[in-house]
Design a protein around this motif. Structure first.
Motif, PDB file in Angstrom:
ATOM      1  N   GLY A 187      39.649  37.114  48.300  1.00 34.46           N
ATOM      2  CA  GLY A 187      40.014  36.041  49.208  1.00 34.46           C
ATOM      3  C   GLY A 187      40.038  34.657  48.591  1.00 34.46           C
ATOM      4  O   GLY A 187      40.418  33.693  49.232  1.00 34.46           O
ATOM      5  N   GLU A 188      39.625  34.529  47.328  1.00 29.52           N
ATOM      6  CA  GLU A 188      39.585  33.230  46.647  1.00 29.52           C
ATOM      7  C   GLU A 188      40.786  33.121  45.711  1.00 29.52           C
ATOM      8  O   GLU A 188      41.067  34.040  44.935  1.00 29.52           O
ATOM      9  CB  GLU A 188      38.289  33.109  45.854  1.00 29.52           C
ATOM     10  CG  GLU A 188      38.110  31.802  45.135  1.00 29.52           C
ATOM     11  CD  GLU A 188      36.813  31.762  44.333  1.00 29.52           C
ATOM     12  OE1 GLU A 188      36.793  31.030  43.328  1.00 29.52           O
ATOM     13  OE2 GLU A 188      35.860  32.467  44.695  1.00 29.52           O
ATOM     14  N   ALA A 189      41.491  32.003  45.768  1.00 35.24           N
ATOM     15  CA  ALA A 189      42.671  31.806  44.923  1.00 35.24           C
ATOM     16  C   ALA A 189      42.284  31.828  43.451  1.00 35.24           C
ATOM     17  O   ALA A 189      41.274  31.248  43.043  1.00 35.24           O
ATOM     18  CB  ALA A 189      43.337  30.481  45.263  1.00 35.24           C
ATOM     19  N   VAL A 190      43.088  32.514  42.641  1.00 39.80           N
ATOM     20  CA  VAL A 190      42.851  32.607  41.201  1.00 39.80           C
ATOM     21  C   VAL A 190      43.594  31.448  40.536  1.00 39.80           C
ATOM     22  O   VAL A 190      44.811  31.435  40.474  1.00 39.80           O
ATOM     23  CB  VAL A 190      43.344  33.965  40.644  1.00 39.80           C
ATOM     24  CG1 VAL A 190      43.188  34.009  39.141  1.00 39.80           C
ATOM     25  CG2 VAL A 190      42.592  35.103  41.301  1.00 39.80           C
ATOM     26  N   ARG A 191      42.828  30.461  40.049  1.00 39.87           N
ATOM     27  CA  ARG A 191      43.425  29.309  39.383  1.00 39.87           C
ATOM     28  C   ARG A 191      43.162  29.332  37.877  1.00 39.87           C
ATOM     29  O   ARG A 191      43.857  28.689  37.119  1.00 39.87           O
ATOM     30  CB  ARG A 191      42.893  28.022  39.977  1.00 39.87           C
ATOM     31  CG  ARG A 191      43.394  27.772  41.387  1.00 39.87           C
ATOM     32  CD  ARG A 191      42.829  26.486  41.967  1.00 39.87           C
ATOM     33  NE  ARG A 191      43.357  26.085  43.247  1.00 39.87           N
ATOM     34  CZ  ARG A 191      43.331  26.767  44.373  1.00 39.87           C
ATOM     35  NH1 ARG A 191      42.839  27.974  44.380  1.00 39.87           N
ATOM     36  NH2 ARG A 191      43.805  26.281  45.488  1.00 39.87           N
ATOM     37  N   THR A 192      42.116  30.050  37.481  1.00 40.79           N
ATOM     38  CA  THR A 192      41.779  30.227  36.062  1.00 40.79           C
ATOM     39  C   THR A 192      41.574  31.717  35.823  1.00 40.79           C
ATOM     40  O   THR A 192      41.704  32.518  36.742  1.00 40.79           O
ATOM     41  CB  THR A 192      40.476  29.471  35.707  1.00 40.79           C
ATOM     42  OG1 THR A 192      39.399  30.030  36.476  1.00 40.79           O
ATOM     43  CG2 THR A 192      40.595  27.985  35.989  1.00 40.79           C
ATOM     44  N   VAL A 193      41.214  32.070  34.630  1.00 41.29           N
ATOM     45  CA  VAL A 193      40.890  33.463  34.337  1.00 41.29           C
ATOM     46  C   VAL A 193      39.548  33.768  34.992  1.00 41.29           C
ATOM     47  O   VAL A 193      38.578  33.038  34.799  1.00 41.29           O
ATOM     48  CB  VAL A 193      40.836  33.708  32.812  1.00 41.29           C
ATOM     49  CG1 VAL A 193      40.447  35.137  32.516  1.00 41.29           C
ATOM     50  CG2 VAL A 193      42.170  33.375  32.173  1.00 41.29           C
ATOM     51  N   MET A 194      39.516  34.851  35.785  1.00 36.85           N
ATOM     52  CA  MET A 194      38.304  35.198  36.522  1.00 36.85           C
ATOM     53  C   MET A 194      37.872  36.625  36.186  1.00 36.85           C
ATOM     54  O   MET A 194      38.711  37.511  36.036  1.00 36.85           O
ATOM     55  CB  MET A 194      38.548  35.075  38.028  1.00 36.85           C
ATOM     56  CG  MET A 194      38.886  33.655  38.475  1.00 36.85           C
ATOM     57  SD  MET A 194      39.251  33.532  40.232  1.00 36.85           S
ATOM     58  CE  MET A 194      37.626  33.724  40.927  1.00 36.85           C
ATOM     59  N   GLY A 195      36.571  36.834  36.081  1.00 37.76           N
ATOM     60  CA  GLY A 195      36.029  38.166  35.842  1.00 37.76           C
ATOM     61  C   GLY A 195      36.146  39.030  37.092  1.00 37.76           C
ATOM     62  O   GLY A 195      35.950  38.557  38.203  1.00 37.76           O
ATOM     63  N   VAL A 196      36.495  40.295  36.882  1.00 37.55           N
ATOM     64  CA  VAL A 196      36.682  41.240  37.990  1.00 37.55           C
ATOM     65  C   VAL A 196      35.743  42.420  37.779  1.00 37.55           C
ATOM     66  O   VAL A 196      35.605  42.912  36.662  1.00 37.55           O
ATOM     67  CB  VAL A 196      38.148  41.731  38.047  1.00 37.55           C
ATOM     68  CG1 VAL A 196      38.369  42.612  39.259  1.00 37.55           C
ATOM     69  CG2 VAL A 196      39.115  40.570  38.054  1.00 37.55           C
ATOM     70  N   ARG A 197      35.115  42.856  38.868  1.00 36.49           N
ATOM     71  CA  ARG A 197      34.209  44.002  38.814  1.00 36.49           C
ATOM     72  C   ARG A 197      34.712  45.101  39.728  1.00 36.49           C
ATOM     73  O   ARG A 197      35.481  44.836  40.656  1.00 36.49           O
ATOM     74  CB  ARG A 197      32.805  43.585  39.235  1.00 36.49           C
ATOM     75  CG  ARG A 197      32.170  42.581  38.290  1.00 36.49           C
ATOM     76  CD  ARG A 197      30.837  42.188  38.788  1.00 36.49           C
ATOM     77  NE  ARG A 197      31.024  41.567  40.105  1.00 36.49           N
ATOM     78  CZ  ARG A 197      30.084  40.957  40.778  1.00 36.49           C
ATOM     79  NH1 ARG A 197      28.884  40.891  40.315  1.00 36.49           N
ATOM     80  NH2 ARG A 197      30.326  40.418  41.960  1.00 36.49           N
ATOM     81  N   PRO A 198      34.281  46.328  39.504  1.00 36.25           N
ATOM     82  CA  PRO A 198      34.671  47.403  40.423  1.00 36.25           C
ATOM     83  C   PRO A 198      34.288  47.055  41.858  1.00 36.25           C
ATOM     84  O   PRO A 198      33.206  46.534  42.113  1.00 36.25           O
ATOM     85  CB  PRO A 198      33.882  48.612  39.908  1.00 36.25           C
ATOM     86  CG  PRO A 198      33.658  48.325  38.464  1.00 36.25           C
ATOM     87  CD  PRO A 198      33.490  46.833  38.372  1.00 36.25           C
ATOM     88  N   GLY A 199      35.223  47.322  42.764  1.00 38.84           N
ATOM     89  CA  GLY A 199      35.017  47.008  44.170  1.00 38.84           C
ATOM     90  C   GLY A 199      35.676  45.715  44.603  1.00 38.84           C
ATOM     91  O   GLY A 199      35.855  45.474  45.794  1.00 38.84           O
ATOM     92  N   ASP A 200      36.043  44.846  43.654  1.00 44.69           N
ATOM     93  CA  ASP A 200      36.695  43.591  44.001  1.00 44.69           C
ATOM     94  C   ASP A 200      38.100  43.854  44.533  1.00 44.69           C
ATOM     95  O   ASP A 200      38.776  44.797  44.121  1.00 44.69           O
ATOM     96  CB  ASP A 200      36.775  42.660  42.788  1.00 44.69           C
ATOM     97  CG  ASP A 200      35.436  42.020  42.451  1.00 44.69           C
ATOM     98  OD1 ASP A 200      34.504  42.124  43.268  1.00 44.69           O
ATOM     99  OD2 ASP A 200      35.332  41.421  41.365  1.00 44.69           O
ATOM    100  N   VAL A 201      38.544  42.987  45.459  1.00 42.78           N
ATOM    101  CA  VAL A 201      39.869  43.105  46.067  1.00 42.78           C
ATOM    102  C   VAL A 201      40.788  42.054  45.454  1.00 42.78           C
ATOM    103  O   VAL A 201      40.464  40.863  45.446  1.00 42.78           O
ATOM    104  CB  VAL A 201      39.792  42.937  47.602  1.00 42.78           C
ATOM    105  CG1 VAL A 201      41.184  42.950  48.214  1.00 42.78           C
ATOM    106  CG2 VAL A 201      38.936  44.031  48.205  1.00 42.78           C
TER     107      VAL A 201
END
Length: 166
Positions: A129-143
């Motif tokens: 639900g948060e806009a991706v403006r930079t490179v962001m870490g993703v974990r299992p379960g994230d949407v």
């Protein structure tokens, strides 16, 4: 005679000097062993990081909402170490939704973690639900949402082939 020799050795300070030298030598041996063990551990960690691409195939994007695309809800798409998401055929994951840009987003596995980056899409990419403006870490379960299509990052499970002809 022997007692006299030992007394001279101790009285002259030679014994204490020899013990000090032996102690310093033991400290150097200890430091050498610690450094050698550290170098081995760092080498093993570097080899494990170099083989991260083998782990990359163990994750998938599970389609939560295909919106106007041909992706069905519940469909899992295995990820590569560098997966691009977009509407055109050159992407790793082609999403034929009109709200998805030609080159929308990228998922990359580096340094033992998944990273999400928006590629300048017109409708944006969101992570939980948060806009991706930079490179962001993703974990299992994230949407992850690209345009109106929503995915969940999940572990990929190999499904055995079933022979339905029998």
């Amino acid at each position: 005679m022997t007692d006299q020799l030992i007394d001279q050795f101790v009285a002259g300070g030679w014994l204490y000097a020899a013990l000090r030298i032996a102690f310093v030598g033991l400290i150097y041996v200890f430091l050498f062993l610690v450094l050698r063990a550290t170098a081995r551990e760092l080498g093993a960690a570097a080899r494990a990081m170099a083989s991260d691409e083998g782990f990359a195939g163990a994750m998938a994007l599970l389609t939560l909402d295909g919106a106007d695309s041909s992706l069905r809800s519940g469909e899992a798409v295995p990820l590569q170490a560098a997966t691009t998401i977009g509407r055109v055929a050159g992407n790793t994951l082609v999403v034929d939704d009109p709200h998805t840009s030609a080159e929308h987003a990228e998922l990359r596995f580096e340094r033992g973690q998944w990273w999400l980056r928006d590629l300048g899409s017109s409708n944006g990419t969101t992570l939980n639900g948060e806009a991706v403006r930079t490179v962001m870490g993703v974990r299992p379960g994230d949407v992850i949402q690209c345009g109106r299509v929503r995915f969940r990052l999940v572990p990929s499970v190999a499904v055995p082939e079933v022979d339905v002809s029998a």
